[in-house]
Design a protein around this motif. Sequence first.
Motif, PDB file in Angstrom:
ATOM      1  N   THR A 160      27.574  23.688   5.726  1.00 22.45           N
ATOM      2  CA  THR A 160      28.467  24.387   6.645  1.00 22.45           C
ATOM      3  C   THR A 160      29.741  24.786   5.896  1.00 22.45           C
ATOM      4  OG1 THR A 160      29.613  22.381   7.344  1.00 22.45           O
ATOM      5  CG2 THR A 160      27.609  22.978   8.551  1.00 22.45           C
ATOM      6  N   GLU A 161      30.525  25.627   6.501  1.00 26.13           N
ATOM      7  CA  GLU A 161      31.722  26.126   5.842  1.00 26.13           C
ATOM      8  C   GLU A 161      32.844  25.089   5.795  1.00 26.13           C
ATOM      9  OE1 GLU A 161      31.987  28.662   4.111  1.00 26.13           O
ATOM     10  OE2 GLU A 161      34.089  29.153   3.940  1.00 26.13           O
ATOM     11  N   GLY A 162      32.971  24.266   6.864  1.00 20.04           N
ATOM     12  CA  GLY A 162      34.074  23.326   6.899  1.00 20.04           C
ATOM     13  C   GLY A 162      35.394  24.066   6.966  1.00 20.04           C
ATOM     14  N   PRO A 163      36.523  23.406   6.762  1.00 20.68           N
ATOM     15  CA  PRO A 163      36.604  21.960   6.577  1.00 20.68           C
ATOM     16  C   PRO A 163      36.417  21.166   7.879  1.00 20.68           C
ATOM     17  CG  PRO A 163      38.801  22.929   6.550  1.00 20.68           C
ATOM     18  CD  PRO A 163      37.836  24.067   6.643  1.00 20.68           C
ATOM     19  N   ARG A 164      36.351  21.844   8.994  1.00 22.54           N
ATOM     20  CA  ARG A 164      36.118  21.110  10.248  1.00 22.54           C
ATOM     21  C   ARG A 164      34.714  20.527  10.249  1.00 22.54           C
ATOM     22  NH1 ARG A 164      32.414  23.593  13.465  1.00 22.54           N
ATOM     23  NH2 ARG A 164      32.061  25.819  13.171  1.00 22.54           N
ATOM     24  N   PHE A 165      34.512  19.489  11.037  1.00 23.77           N
ATOM     25  CA  PHE A 165      33.164  18.989  11.249  1.00 23.77           C
ATOM     26  C   PHE A 165      32.440  19.913  12.230  1.00 23.77           C
ATOM     27  CE2 PHE A 165      35.087  14.899   9.808  1.00 23.77           C
ATOM     28  CZ  PHE A 165      34.236  14.695   8.734  1.00 23.77           C
ATOM     29  N   GLU A 166      31.158  19.676  12.415  1.00 18.20           N
ATOM     30  CA  GLU A 166      30.325  20.542  13.240  1.00 18.20           C
ATOM     31  C   GLU A 166      30.458  20.180  14.709  1.00 18.20           C
ATOM     32  OE1 GLU A 166      28.993  18.337  10.824  1.00 18.20           O
ATOM     33  OE2 GLU A 166      29.614  19.816   9.320  1.00 18.20           O
ATOM     34  N   SER A 167      30.115  21.131  15.566  1.00 17.52           N
ATOM     35  CA  SER A 167      30.044  20.816  16.998  1.00 17.52           C
ATOM     36  C   SER A 167      28.681  20.196  17.289  1.00 17.52           C
ATOM     37  CB  SER A 167      30.224  22.089  17.835  1.00 17.52           C
ATOM     38  OG  SER A 167      29.058  22.900  17.741  1.00 17.52           O
ATOM     39  N   ALA A 168      28.587  19.501  18.404  1.00 18.58           N
ATOM     40  CA  ALA A 168      27.307  18.885  18.773  1.00 18.58           C
ATOM     41  C   ALA A 168      26.242  19.961  18.967  1.00 18.58           C
ATOM     42  CB  ALA A 168      27.480  18.049  20.032  1.00 18.58           C
ATOM     43  N   GLY A 169      26.655  21.134  19.501  1.00 22.94           N
ATOM     44  CA  GLY A 169      25.705  22.236  19.694  1.00 22.94           C
ATOM     45  C   GLY A 169      25.169  22.755  18.367  1.00 22.94           C
ATOM     46  N   GLU A 170      26.053  22.868  17.386  1.00 20.65           N
ATOM     47  CA  GLU A 170      25.603  23.325  16.059  1.00 20.65           C
ATOM     48  C   GLU A 170      24.603  22.336  15.472  1.00 20.65           C
ATOM     49  OE1 GLU A 170      29.477  25.804  14.374  1.00 20.65           O
ATOM     50  OE2 GLU A 170      29.571  23.628  14.417  1.00 20.65           O
ATOM     51  N   ILE A 171      24.921  21.062  15.624  1.00 18.91           N
ATOM     52  CA  ILE A 171      24.014  20.042  15.070  1.00 18.91           C
ATOM     53  C   ILE A 171      22.638  20.115  15.732  1.00 18.91           C
ATOM     54  CG2 ILE A 171      23.613  17.532  14.935  1.00 18.91           C
ATOM     55  CD1 ILE A 171      25.531  18.639  12.788  1.00 18.91           C
ATOM     56  N   ARG A 172      22.613  20.325  17.060  1.00 19.41           N
ATOM     57  CA  ARG A 172      21.313  20.475  17.743  1.00 19.41           C
ATOM     58  C   ARG A 172      20.551  21.665  17.159  1.00 19.41           C
ATOM     59  NH1 ARG A 172      24.157  19.094  22.477  1.00 19.41           N
ATOM     60  NH2 ARG A 172      24.435  21.280  23.050  1.00 19.41           N
ATOM     61  N   MET A 173      21.263  22.755  16.913  1.00 15.79           N
ATOM     62  CA  MET A 173      20.624  23.947  16.348  1.00 15.79           C
ATOM     63  C   MET A 173      20.088  23.666  14.934  1.00 15.79           C
ATOM     64  SD  MET A 173      22.284  27.662  15.400  1.00 15.79           S
ATOM     65  CE  MET A 173      23.304  27.031  14.067  1.00 15.79           C
ATOM     66  N   TYR A 174      20.927  23.077  14.092  1.00 12.37           N
ATOM     67  CA  TYR A 174      20.492  22.794  12.721  1.00 12.37           C
ATOM     68  C   TYR A 174      19.252  21.905  12.716  1.00 12.37           C
ATOM     69  CZ  TYR A 174      25.216  24.372  11.363  1.00 12.37           C
ATOM     70  OH  TYR A 174      26.372  25.079  11.189  1.00 12.37           O
ATOM     71  N   GLY A 175      19.243  20.943  13.638  1.00  8.20           N
ATOM     72  CA  GLY A 175      18.096  20.037  13.723  1.00  8.20           C
ATOM     73  C   GLY A 175      16.824  20.803  14.075  1.00  8.20           C
ATOM     74  N   LYS A 176      16.947  21.749  15.006  1.00  5.18           N
ATOM     75  CA  LYS A 176      15.774  22.540  15.409  1.00  5.18           C
ATOM     76  C   LYS A 176      15.284  23.429  14.274  1.00  5.18           C
ATOM     77  CE  LYS A 176      16.316  22.514  20.336  1.00  5.18           C
ATOM     78  NZ  LYS A 176      16.948  23.073  21.504  1.00  5.18           N
ATOM     79  N   LEU A 177      16.194  23.786  13.381  1.00  6.69           N
ATOM     80  CA  LEU A 177      15.819  24.662  12.266  1.00  6.69           C
ATOM     81  C   LEU A 177      15.249  23.892  11.080  1.00  6.69           C
ATOM     82  CD1 LEU A 177      18.892  27.098  12.270  1.00  6.69           C
ATOM     83  CD2 LEU A 177      16.619  27.502  13.212  1.00  6.69           C
ATOM     84  N   GLY A 178      15.218  22.588  11.180  1.00  4.69           N
ATOM     85  CA  GLY A 178      14.638  21.801  10.090  1.00  4.69           C
ATOM     86  C   GLY A 178      15.653  21.086   9.218  1.00  4.69           C
ATOM     87  N   GLY A 179      16.942  21.225   9.547  1.00  2.00           N
ATOM     88  CA  GLY A 179      17.958  20.518   8.777  1.00  2.00           C
ATOM     89  C   GLY A 179      17.871  19.016   9.016  1.00  2.00           C
ATOM     90  N   GLN A 180      18.121  18.242   7.958  1.00  2.00           N
ATOM     91  CA  GLN A 180      18.057  16.770   8.103  1.00  2.00           C
ATOM     92  C   GLN A 180      19.382  16.085   7.802  1.00  2.00           C
ATOM     93  OE1 GLN A 180      14.503  16.898   5.524  1.00  2.00           O
ATOM     94  NE2 GLN A 180      13.634  15.395   6.929  1.00  2.00           N
ATOM     95  N   VAL A 181      20.135  16.675   6.882  1.00  2.29           N
ATOM     96  CA  VAL A 181      21.477  16.150   6.612  1.00  2.29           C
ATOM     97  C   VAL A 181      22.435  17.334   6.549  1.00  2.29           C
ATOM     98  CG1 VAL A 181      20.734  14.059   5.405  1.00  2.29           C
ATOM     99  CG2 VAL A 181      21.110  16.164   4.097  1.00  2.29           C
ATOM    100  N   VAL A 182      23.726  17.051   6.785  1.00  3.95           N
ATOM    101  CA  VAL A 182      24.690  18.146   6.816  1.00  3.95           C
ATOM    102  C   VAL A 182      25.927  17.797   5.988  1.00  3.95           C
ATOM    103  CG1 VAL A 182      25.680  17.316   9.005  1.00  3.95           C
ATOM    104  CG2 VAL A 182      25.986  19.717   8.357  1.00  3.95           C
ATOM    105  N   GLY A 183      26.382  18.791   5.219  1.00  3.77           N
ATOM    106  CA  GLY A 183      27.575  18.611   4.398  1.00  3.77           C
ATOM    107  C   GLY A 183      28.237  19.960   4.180  1.00  3.77           C
ATOM    108  N   MET A 184      29.284  19.984   3.350  1.00  6.26           N
ATOM    109  CA  MET A 184      30.063  21.222   3.213  1.00  6.26           C
ATOM    110  C   MET A 184      30.136  21.748   1.781  1.00  6.26           C
ATOM    111  SD  MET A 184      33.303  20.056   5.536  1.00  6.26           S
ATOM    112  CE  MET A 184      33.050  19.256   7.140  1.00  6.26           C
ATOM    113  N   THR A 185      29.479  21.085   0.834  1.00  8.19           N
ATOM    114  CA  THR A 185      29.705  21.466  -0.568  1.00  8.19           C
ATOM    115  C   THR A 185      28.439  21.738  -1.392  1.00  8.19           C
ATOM    116  OG1 THR A 185      29.732  19.132  -1.142  1.00  8.19           O
ATOM    117  CG2 THR A 185      31.864  20.178  -0.787  1.00  8.19           C
ATOM    118  N   GLY A 186      27.275  21.489  -0.840  1.00  8.13           N
ATOM    119  CA  GLY A 186      26.053  21.608  -1.660  1.00  8.13           C
ATOM    120  C   GLY A 186      25.717  23.037  -2.059  1.00  8.13           C
ATOM    121  N   VAL A 187      26.165  23.990  -1.247  1.00  6.62           N
ATOM    122  CA  VAL A 187      25.931  25.410  -1.503  1.00  6.62           C
ATOM    123  C   VAL A 187      27.300  26.085  -1.623  1.00  6.62           C
ATOM    124  CG1 VAL A 187      24.826  27.517  -0.632  1.00  6.62           C
ATOM    125  CG2 VAL A 187      23.838  25.273  -0.074  1.00  6.62           C
ATOM    126  N   PRO A 188      27.548  26.950  -2.577  1.00  5.11           N
ATOM    127  CA  PRO A 188      26.575  27.554  -3.504  1.00  5.11           C
ATOM    128  C   PRO A 188      26.369  26.802  -4.820  1.00  5.11           C
ATOM    129  CG  PRO A 188      28.688  28.610  -3.802  1.00  5.11           C
ATOM    130  CD  PRO A 188      28.878  27.579  -2.719  1.00  5.11           C
TER     131      PRO A 188
END
Length: 272
Positions: A160-188
């Motif tokens: 995610t872009e950060g620096p804020r943490f994610e909303s609960a709605g975003e996390i539900r979406m990421y989970g449905k898309l196959g995401g398993q862990v979330v952070g702000m620096t792995g990409v790019p």
Amino acid sequence: MTMRIAFIGGTGFYAAPFLDDPKEILVGTRYGEVRLLEGHKPDQEIYFLSRHGAGHSVPPHLVNYRANIAALKELGVQAIFATTAVGSLAEEMEPGHLVILDQFLDFTKSRPGTFFQGEGFPVVHTDMSDPYCSFLRREVAVTAERLGLAFHRSGCYVCTEGPRFESAGEIRMYGKLGGQVVGMTGVPEVVLAREAGICYAGVSLVTNYAAGISPHPLSHEEVVEMMRKNGEQFLTLLMATLQTLPPQWDCSCEKRPEANLILTLPSSEAKG
Ligand SMILES: [Zn+2]
């Protein structure tokens, strides 16, 4: 043959106690200067780069990812081990567990994400089917298993872009898309390493469950505290991996036509 290996330390991983007598060096790149530590081991040159700078002073969206990877390329680094602190979207990936990443989903918005952005470069579309080096991933997994660490040999990282943490709605979406862990620096970071033809392994430490899964609001303090308690796992794992790393290996990371393109541009120089 001397191997050149780099560690990129994320949140909670700011020093390199594994280097005896490290020397601070400054590498100039066309994207800016990069400060890192250099140390020696038998047949290995080791570099340590703190992603967020001294005292966690640079937020995720302002990290100079291109300068960091360009500097490592300039130094001739063949393998990067990068650590990140992550929130978990998957029940089985519990706080305290390590995750060896194998895929990512990119939800960043404003950061420069490529070396091939015009500016004298040809148009290049780098294959990203398997973003993380298959060989390094296997080496880390074998070592984690031998050490008896609680780890997962694959994981899909949502950036995610950060620096804020994610909303609960975003996390539900990421989970449905196959995401398993979330952070702000792995990409790019991983993308740039691949563009530069450097083998890259990403290892994440789960510091908490993500928003809406965790029973309480998220805080950076919680992440730092978890890293303080569990961060030495990174050191143990990565140092042990280093000890058994062969002098060369077979993977496709460096065998790309674009792998050395970034070295062909002027204005990169190493300073002592
Ligand atoms: Zn590789």
